[in-house]
Design a protein around this motif. Structure first.
Motif, PDB file in Angstrom:
ATOM      1  N   LEU A   1       0.843  -1.196   0.000  1.00 17.16           N
ATOM      2  CA  LEU A   1       0.000   0.000   0.000  1.00 17.16           C
ATOM      3  C   LEU A   1       0.874   1.241   0.000  1.00 17.16           C
ATOM      4  O   LEU A   1       0.628   2.204  -0.723  1.00 17.16           O
ATOM      5  CB  LEU A   1      -0.921   0.005   1.222  1.00 17.16           C
ATOM      6  N   GLN A   2       1.939   1.188   0.797  1.00 19.67           N
ATOM      7  CA  GLN A   2       2.810   2.356   0.895  1.00 19.67           C
ATOM      8  C   GLN A   2       3.530   2.612  -0.425  1.00 19.67           C
ATOM      9  O   GLN A   2       3.659   3.751  -0.863  1.00 19.67           O
ATOM     10  CB  GLN A   2       3.818   2.151   2.017  1.00 19.67           C
TER      11      GLN A   2
ATOM     12  N   LYS B   1      -8.995  10.038   5.356  1.00 18.10           N
ATOM     13  CA  LYS B   1      -9.241   8.606   5.399  1.00 18.10           C
ATOM     14  C   LYS B   1      -9.979   8.167   4.130  1.00 18.10           C
ATOM     15  O   LYS B   1      -9.613   7.188   3.477  1.00 18.10           O
ATOM     16  CB  LYS B   1     -10.052   8.349   6.655  1.00 18.10           C
TER      17      LYS B   1
ATOM     18  N   LEU C   1      -1.026   8.405   7.532  1.00 22.25           N
ATOM     19  CA  LEU C   1      -1.375   9.158   6.337  1.00 22.25           C
ATOM     20  C   LEU C   1      -0.640  10.490   6.358  1.00 22.25           C
ATOM     21  O   LEU C   1      -0.284  10.999   7.421  1.00 22.25           O
ATOM     22  CB  LEU C   1      -2.887   9.397   6.273  1.00 22.25           C
TER      23      LEU C   1
ATOM     24  N   HIS D   1      -9.074   4.256  -2.871  1.00 25.78           N
ATOM     25  CA  HIS D   1      -8.191   3.430  -3.700  1.00 25.78           C
ATOM     26  C   HIS D   1      -8.357   1.943  -3.427  1.00 25.78           C
ATOM     27  O   HIS D   1      -7.871   1.121  -4.187  1.00 25.78           O
ATOM     28  CB  HIS D   1      -6.719   3.776  -3.422  1.00 25.78           C
TER      29      HIS D   1
ATOM     30  N   GLU E   1       0.340   9.492  -0.166  1.00 24.17           N
ATOM     31  CA  GLU E   1      -0.770   9.505   0.793  1.00 24.17           C
ATOM     32  C   GLU E   1      -0.474   8.671   2.026  1.00 24.17           C
ATOM     33  O   GLU E   1      -0.803   9.054   3.149  1.00 24.17           O
ATOM     34  CB  GLU E   1      -2.050   9.027   0.107  1.00 24.17           C
ATOM     35  N   VAL E   2       0.142   7.519   1.794  1.00 23.56           N
ATOM     36  CA  VAL E   2       0.489   6.662   2.930  1.00 23.56           C
ATOM     37  C   VAL E   2       1.966   6.863   3.214  1.00 23.56           C
ATOM     38  O   VAL E   2       2.832   6.406   2.483  1.00 23.56           O
ATOM     39  CB  VAL E   2       0.187   5.191   2.618  1.00 23.56           C
TER      40      VAL E   2
ATOM     41  N   VAL F   1      -4.261  14.408   4.345  1.00 26.80           N
ATOM     42  CA  VAL F   1      -4.806  13.324   3.531  1.00 26.80           C
ATOM     43  C   VAL F   1      -5.949  12.719   4.339  1.00 26.80           C
ATOM     44  O   VAL F   1      -5.776  12.359   5.495  1.00 26.80           O
ATOM     45  CB  VAL F   1      -3.743  12.256   3.248  1.00 26.80           C
TER      46      VAL F   1
ATOM     47  N   GLN G   1     -10.112   9.547   1.245  1.00 29.45           N
ATOM     48  CA  GLN G   1      -9.287   9.651   0.045  1.00 29.45           C
ATOM     49  C   GLN G   1      -8.487   8.369  -0.174  1.00 29.45           C
ATOM     50  O   GLN G   1      -8.434   7.836  -1.283  1.00 29.45           O
ATOM     51  CB  GLN G   1      -8.338  10.841   0.249  1.00 29.45           C
ATOM     52  N   VAL G   2      -7.891   7.857   0.898  1.00 31.46           N
ATOM     53  CA  VAL G   2      -7.100   6.638   0.779  1.00 31.46           C
ATOM     54  C   VAL G   2      -8.019   5.433   0.553  1.00 31.46           C
ATOM     55  O   VAL G   2      -7.734   4.563  -0.266  1.00 31.46           O
ATOM     56  CB  VAL G   2      -6.231   6.437   2.036  1.00 31.46           C
ATOM     57  N   GLU G   3      -9.147   5.427   1.280  1.00 25.12           N
ATOM     58  CA  GLU G   3     -10.058   4.287   1.155  1.00 25.12           C
ATOM     59  C   GLU G   3     -10.624   4.167  -0.259  1.00 25.12           C
ATOM     60  O   GLU G   3     -10.973   3.076  -0.699  1.00 25.12           O
ATOM     61  CB  GLU G   3     -11.200   4.397   2.175  1.00 25.12           C
TER      62      GLU G   3
ATOM     63  N   TYR H   1       0.909   4.026  -3.074  1.00 28.16           N
ATOM     64  CA  TYR H   1       0.430   5.401  -2.856  1.00 28.16           C
ATOM     65  C   TYR H   1       1.377   6.150  -1.918  1.00 28.16           C
ATOM     66  O   TYR H   1       1.004   6.518  -0.810  1.00 28.16           O
ATOM     67  CB  TYR H   1      -0.989   5.383  -2.264  1.00 28.16           C
TER      68      TYR H   1
END
Lengths: 109, 881
Positions: B162-163, B314, B308, B320, B169-170, B312, B316-318, B166
């Motif tokens: 994940l990192q 939550k 995050l 993806h 963001e992460v 950023v 926004q990341v979710e 993105y």
């Protein structure tokens, strides 16, 4: 000469009270002022002035003379105290002294 | 006298004048404006006169003419000294009242302070991290038609992937891993110290960057960078290295891996959702998995936290995540998986997932505790109000004297409010003493370590002072108002004071008792529910089962030998091995049965032979796994009744022989159906379950975590010794550890137990405080009626009649309180019970018990006074008349 703390309106009121003699109460004073000065002070302004003058010791008051017109309620009559009279005298003296020291306009004699 | 017509001026400006004008001027002024009005009416229209009248009055609205509210003497300090003195004298003169008043309020305040500390601590969980608002835990929902899991942990690759996908963001990710093992063995060979430790985690090198845990020694930046490094907490340093500096020393993990101590951490803060004693660098894991990390996206054992970036969100990341799942998760589970971010600070109170690191608390209990705190305080404040107003008549004479000496009403109000604030401060001090005394016990009860020092922090101290002031002002104002409104003359004449405000007081008493009754009912229901959860038949035998943690131990090679050795003992009747604690936890596996297009996740439980026998679970149809059938390991499954129902297979007998896919072929068969049993706590209903036999030796690395031993002897200690001897005979170097199954299962209901313990204590206290109030009120009421009772006694009333006479009034109030409390508590308890899958029905008797109990206590309180009143000689009370 000591300053007597007599405002212009207060001085007028004091003079009118003096001139009215025994019949000096709020309404008569109001009428008299209106007649002489053409201004019509509100009853509140007058009472405010009476209150101040009394506090300064220039006036005394007593109640009496209830009429139907007033719904049977008393009037509060005002009298000038000796101290009040002296304040008027002082004021007059001060004014006339100062007045006489004005340069003559040259119309008299 | 002028006999002209009298005109009436409009009324409301006249009233205005009366309202603002000082009485000294009112008559003269009114005369003046009336006279002016008459003049105007004689010379002009009514409307002009009316307007003139109004403006005259407005003009009179001047400072000198106003009513004065000023107290002439502005030097109040001697006055306060006097208030103080009077308060003090009253305190001493009316000892019983003062005691009731102060103790009631002190108890109330102490209760709410304790609960405040508890709630405060609960809310502080995980907030000490600097980045706590940006840290999220990744949650994996793996579910199909209600079967499956909601996992707090993730597959190994999720975090890093994940990192890297993105990176903006992460910002950071950290994984925690513990082999899903309840304990891991650690030893300091040099000092011969070996223990099974339950709070051991492997963590990524970012651990100390993401979380703010302090290092006492060691390098914050590089601590977890190298493989074979371990951080230990200060208390573990003392445990393993009592007399030496642990830095650079070695600890051995599971007898296989040497780890160098590279840092000492402060003990993990209590208010974190996970507790640790050892943190091992993540790279140390590689040798355990053949040199790398497991790459599977199916097995999800890593608790994964991400940080995050600033700004950023939550969401926004979710957004993806669907794409992420689609890209990386294996095809057969893709459709069933959804990912979610869970805020770190929500975990402790809101998270109820599978595979939590530790059991979390429930936000509901926080609400319930807060409500209890509020109500206890409310009851105490009501007491205070009632007792103060009741006491007021005693002080009527004082009020009379003060009034005749020129005290104005506001001054009197100020005095009594001052008094009540002073009293509340006094009780606050007492309550702090009470809290200081009982905090250790309360901590024991709630399993916390809240320190008293916390209360002395400026912010909290200010809050306390604020609460005290508010309670003091609120509860002081009404009595002050009643007291100061006494009529001077009648008070001094000694006339009987009309007890104004009696109705208000009655309402307050009713509220008090309604709250008390609700609390009692709630407590009874909570206790019942807890008993029900703990006692209800779970479908398997949890008594006399000893659980021995064996994961990652060499037990795999020695299981048969161990089993044979242990069964030699007459005290041991049966042995099996299981994946998780039976009745507490399960894992999830994918299975594809005949007629299904794709495999689906089901609750799964790995075990060895004799499982049903050891736990005494009845077989409904078919057979249990048979040690003589070699293929049971792969081509046979045992399921539970709910499973059969959810598959619509009809009866249990019909389910036997249903086939399932094994290695893509329809070769496996269902061989047995077990009776439903609660394989997790009774918070959840029984779900479909698959029991899998796992006889592989490697199973002890992951799929088998405990050996379960059924003992059949009264002599528990000897039985344990037998197990230990069997253990020592096969693995002499491994530390032996065990626990009892029923003990551990009772822990599942910790939250409910805490809740019922706390509600019992506080509802007892509430009743106590309410009764203190009733006691005071009864005293007052009896005092008021001494003369009446005297007269009645002369006329021949009996003691029991006096009892009826006096208690009637209060008992009626309690009856009303009871009627009010029933629907309220019914709704509230029903709401609470709805949160449980297994719950008791709401019955009549808790209501009746609560009502009767309150009734009895109140009756006894009043009866005490009635007896006292009836024993007074009427001569005493009547001779002054």
């Amino acid at each position: 000469m000591k300053y007597t703390q007599l405002g212009e309106f207060e001085e007028l009121v004091l003079l009118v009270i003096g001139s009215l003699g025994d019949n000096a109460y709020s309404i008569s004073i109001k009428e008299e002022l209106k007649r002489h000065t053409k201004r019509n002070p509100s009853i509140g302004a007058l009472h405010s002035a009476f209150n101040r003058l009394e506090k300064k010791g220039f006036l005394e008051s007593y109640e009496g003379g209830a009429t139907n017109k007033r719904g049977g309620r008393s009037k509060r009559f005002y009298l000038i105290t000796t101290y009040g009279r002296k304040a008027l005298d002082d004021s007059f003296e001060l004014r006339s002294t100062l007045y006489h020291s004005l340069p003559q306009l040259g119309l008299s004699e | 006298m002028n006999e002209s017509k009298q005109y009436r001026p409009p009324k409301w400006p006249d009233k205005l004048l009366g309202w603002f004008c000082h009485p000294k001027h009112l008559d003269i002024f009114r005369g003046d404006v009336y006279e002016l009005y008459q003049d105007r009416r004689e010379n002009g229209s009514k409307i002009r006169a009316d307007i003139g009248f109004f403006f005259d009055i407005l003009g009179l609205c001047r400072p000198f003419a106003m009513k004065s509210h000023k107290i002439e003497n502005s030097n109040n300090i001697p006055m306060f000294k006097n208030y103080f003195k009077i308060t003090y004298r009253n305190l001493l003169r009316q000892k019983v009242y003062s005691f009731l008043n102060l103790s009631g309020l002190a108890i109330g305040l102490a209760c709410s302070i304790l609960i405040f500390l508890y709630v405060n601590d609960e809310l502080s969980y995980d907030r000490f991290h600097e980045k706590s608002d940006r840290i999220y835990r990744m949650v994996e929902h793996f579910e199909d038609e209600g079967n499956g899991e909601h996992s707090a942990s993730q597959p190994f690759p999720t975090g890093p992937t994940l990192q890297s996908e993105y990176p903006t963001e992460v910002v950071q990710a950290v994984r925690l891993f513990n082999f899903q093992s309840p304990t891991l063995a650690l030893s300091n060979k040099e000092a011969d110290k070996a223990f099974n430790e339950s709070r051991v985690f492997f963590a990524d090198s970012t651990f100390l960057d993401v979380f703010d845990f302090n290092l006492i020694s060691g390098n914050q930046e590089t601590a977890l960078d190298n493989p074979n490094s371990i951080l230990i907490t200060a208390s573990m340093a003392r445990k393993y290295f009592p007399d030496e500096d642990p830095m650079g020393k070695f600890l051995e993990l599971q007898g296989r891996q040497n780890l160098e101590v590279v840092g000492v951490l402060e003990d993990s803060p209590k208010n974190a959702h996970f507790q640790f004693d050892f943190i091992i660098s993540f790279s140390s894991l590689k040798p355990w998995f053949g040199g790398g990390y497991p790459g599977t996206w199916y097995w999800n054992p890593c608790w994964t936290y991400v940080v995050l970036g600033d700004n950023v969100s939550k969401e926004q990341v979710e957004s993806h995540f669907p794409e992420f799942v689609d890209k990386f998760f294996p095809g057969f589970i893709k459709e069933d998986v959804t990912l979610e971010l869970q805020p770190l600070t929500d975990i402790h109170l809101h998270s109820k997932l599978d595979y939590e690191i530790e059991a979390n608390n429930n936000v509901e209990s926080i609400y319930i505790f807060s409500a209890i705190a509020f109500f206890v305080l409310l009851i105490a404040a009501i007491n205070f109000i009632n007792l103060s107003t009741a006491r007021a008549t005693k002080r009527a004479r004082e009020v009379g004297v003060r009034k005749s000496l020129g005290s104005s009403k506001p001054q009197l109000i100020r005095q009594y409010v001052f008094e009540s604030v002073f009293m509340t401060f006094l009780s606050m001090i007492f309550s702090l003493i009470i809290v200081a005394i009982f905090l250790p016990a309360f901590n024991g009860l709630t399993e916390k370590a809240v320190s008293f020092i916390l209360l002395l922090e400026p912010a909290r101290l200010l809050t306390l002072i604020g609460i005290t002031l508010i309670v003091g002002l609120l509860s002081g104002f009404y009595p002050a108002f009643v007291l100061s409104s006494f009529n001077t003359v009648s008070v001094l004449k000694g006339a009987h004071q009309k007890t104004s405000g009696l109705n208000f007081r009655k309402i307050l008493v009713t509220i008090q008792f309604a709250i008390s009754i609700c609390l009692i009912i709630g407590t009874i229901v909570a206790i019942n529910q807890l008993q029900f959860l703990m006692n209800k038949d779970v479908g398997f035998d949890q008594e006399n089962v000893v659980m021995v943690p064996v994961i990652r131990s060499p037990m795999g090679q020695h299981y048969e030998n161990f089993k044979n050795a242990a069964l030699q003992s007459p005290r041991i009747s049966s042995i099996t091995a299981v994946e998780e604690i039976v009745g507490a936890k399960h894992q999830v596996g994918n299975y594809q049965f005949e007629g299904m297009e794709q495999s689906k996740p089901y609750a799964r439980f790995n075990m060895r032979h004799d499982f049903a026998k050891t736990f005494d679970i009845p077989i409904v149809a078919g057979r249990a796994y048979d040690i003589n059938v070699q293929t049971d390991d792969s081509l046979a499954l045992v399921v539970n009744e709910t499973f059969v129902k959810s598959m619509n297979w009809g009866s249990a007998e019909q389910a036997i022989g249903k086939r399932f896919y094994f290695r893509s072929e329809l070769r496996g068969k269902v061989v047995g159906v077990v009776k439903d049993y609660n394989f997790v706590s009774k918070h959840r209903p029984i779900a479909p379950l698959v029991l899998t036999l796992n006889t592989r030796r490697g199973a002890f690395n992951l799929f088998i975590k405990y050996v379960a031993v059924k003992i059949n002897s009264q002599d528990v200690e000897a039985s344990i010794l037998d197990i230990e001897n069997a253990w020592k005979s096969v693995m002499p170097s491994m530390p032996f550890d065990y626990f009892f199954l029923d003990d551990r299962l009772n822990d599942s209901y910790k939250v409910e137990r805490k809740l019922s313990n706390v509600t019992i204590i506080f509802s007892v206290l509430t009743i106590l405080v309410a009764c203190l109030g009733l006691f005071g009120l009864a005293t007052f009421s009896v005092e008021q009626r001494t003369k009446e009772i005297g007269v009645r006694k002369v006329l021949g009333i009996s003691t029991s009649q006096i009892l009826v006479l006096l208690s009637k009034e209060f008992l009626f109030l309690i009856l009303i309180a009871f009627v009010v409390a029933i629907p309220v508590s019914y709704l509230l308890t029903k709401e609470w019970l709805n949160g449980f899958s297994y719950r008791i029905g709401i019955e009549m008797w808790p209501f009746m018990v609560a009502g009767l109990l309150t009734f009895m206590v109140a009756f006894l309180t009043v009866a005490f006074h009635s007896l006292k009143a009836s024993s007074i000689n009427p001569v005493e009370t009547l001779k002054y008349e």
